[in-house]
Design an enzyme around this catalytic site. Structure first.
Site, PDB file in Angstrom:
ATOM      1  CG  ASN A 117      -2.163  -0.875   0.944  1.00 48.48           C
ATOM      2  OD1 ASN A 117      -3.017  -0.520   0.137  1.00 48.48           O
ATOM      3  ND2 ASN A 117      -2.222  -2.032   1.583  1.00 48.48           N
ATOM      4  CG  ASN A 119      -6.397   1.470   9.185  1.00 50.04           C
ATOM      5  OD1 ASN A 119      -5.265   1.068   8.932  1.00 50.04           O
ATOM      6  ND2 ASN A 119      -7.379   0.649   9.545  1.00 50.04           N
ATOM      7  CG  HIS A 153     -10.200  -3.136   7.966  1.00 49.40           C
ATOM      8  ND1 HIS A 153      -9.399  -3.703   8.938  1.00 49.40           N
ATOM      9  CD2 HIS A 153     -11.242  -3.980   7.796  1.00 49.40           C
ATOM     10  CE1 HIS A 153      -9.946  -4.844   9.340  1.00 49.40           C
ATOM     11  NE2 HIS A 153     -11.071  -5.035   8.671  1.00 49.40           N
ATOM     12  CG  ASP A 187     -10.529  -1.682  12.054  1.00 52.43           C
ATOM     13  OD1 ASP A 187      -9.613  -0.971  11.594  1.00 52.43           O
ATOM     14  OD2 ASP A 187     -10.397  -2.897  12.283  1.00 52.43           O
ATOM     15  CD  GLU A 227      -5.844  -3.808   1.252  1.00 50.66           C
ATOM     16  OE1 GLU A 227      -4.907  -3.255   1.827  1.00 50.66           O
ATOM     17  OE2 GLU A 227      -6.107  -5.013   1.416  1.00 50.66           O
TER      18      GLU A 227
END
Ligand code: GAR
Length: 207
Positions: free
Chosen positions: A14, A108, A110, A151, A181
């Site tokens: 990522n 973030n 996930h 989250d 992602e």
């Protein structure tokens, strides 16, 4: 130009997607100025070094509890003058010392469609194992702001990905990375740097 600090713990695919998006001009109004790793041997550090990005290693093991680790990370983020903090495969939960200091400034990625398969204990391959055990036919990825609950912060973007018969956790992980992602994380970072994410009633809206 916003200073983007990326926190990593592993392979850093990522992070690579963010570096590529910066190079290709998808991210125009931000620069990755520092990569911080919780693991000294994370391949993400090599990716940063190969691209001339400053790295800092802050091994989780060297700090006693989560509080002292979070305070050390907070100091580092302040020193680096972070405008945006991106958790890109960062496997440590940061406590409210950090999240309260950077509200709606930490995001973030996930590897599932929140609120499914998320929260404490759901990270990396465990997320995909849980999705396959449940038998869902669609999973995906979520980019969200980070608050004091794991989250649970405002969702910025989500993308669904098909689950196929015979998938292993590794196969599903790879498909979700490639199809979701690596696309939505750079997109969300780009929107943030362009000041196009607005918070309305604690929800994120793209404008
Ligand atoms: C990614 O799939 C990311 O979504 C996940 O770990 C992987 C890291 O890969 N993150 C979490 O599970 C956080 N809860 P990478 O190091 O190659 O980017």
């Amino acid at each position: 130009m916003k200073n983007i600090i990326v926190l990593v713990s592993g392979g850093g695919t990522n992070l690579q997607a963010l570096i590529d998006a910066q190079k290709s001009g998808i991210i125009k109004n931000g620069r990755i100025t520092c990569v911080i790793s919780s693991k000294p041997d994370a391949y993400a550090l090599t990716r940063a070094e190969q691209n001339g990005i400053k790295t800092r290693v802050m091994p989780r093991k060297e700090y006693g509890d989560s509080k002292s680790y979070s305070l050390a990370i907070l100091d580092a983020l302040n020193e680096e003058k972070a405008d945006l903090v991106v958790l890109a495969g960062f496997m440590t939960i940061l406590d409210e010392a950090v999240t309260k200091a950077y509200p709606y400034k930490i995001m973030n990625v996930h590897p599932a469609l929140i609120p499914s398969f998320c929260g404490e204990g759901f990270y990396g391959l465990k997320v995909h194992e849980a999705a396959l055990n449940y038998g869902v036919k669609v999973s995906g990825a979520t980019v969200h702001f980070v608050n004091e609950k794991a989250d649970a912060g405002a969702i910025i973007m989500q993308k669904s990905v098909e689950v196929k018969n015979g998938d292993t956790p590794e196969m599903l992980q790879k498909r979700i990375m490639e199809q979701a992602e690596w696309k939505i994380l750079p997109e969300a970072v780009s929107l943030f740097c362009d000041d196009r994410i607005k918070i309305v009633n604690e929800k994120a809206e793209v404008i």
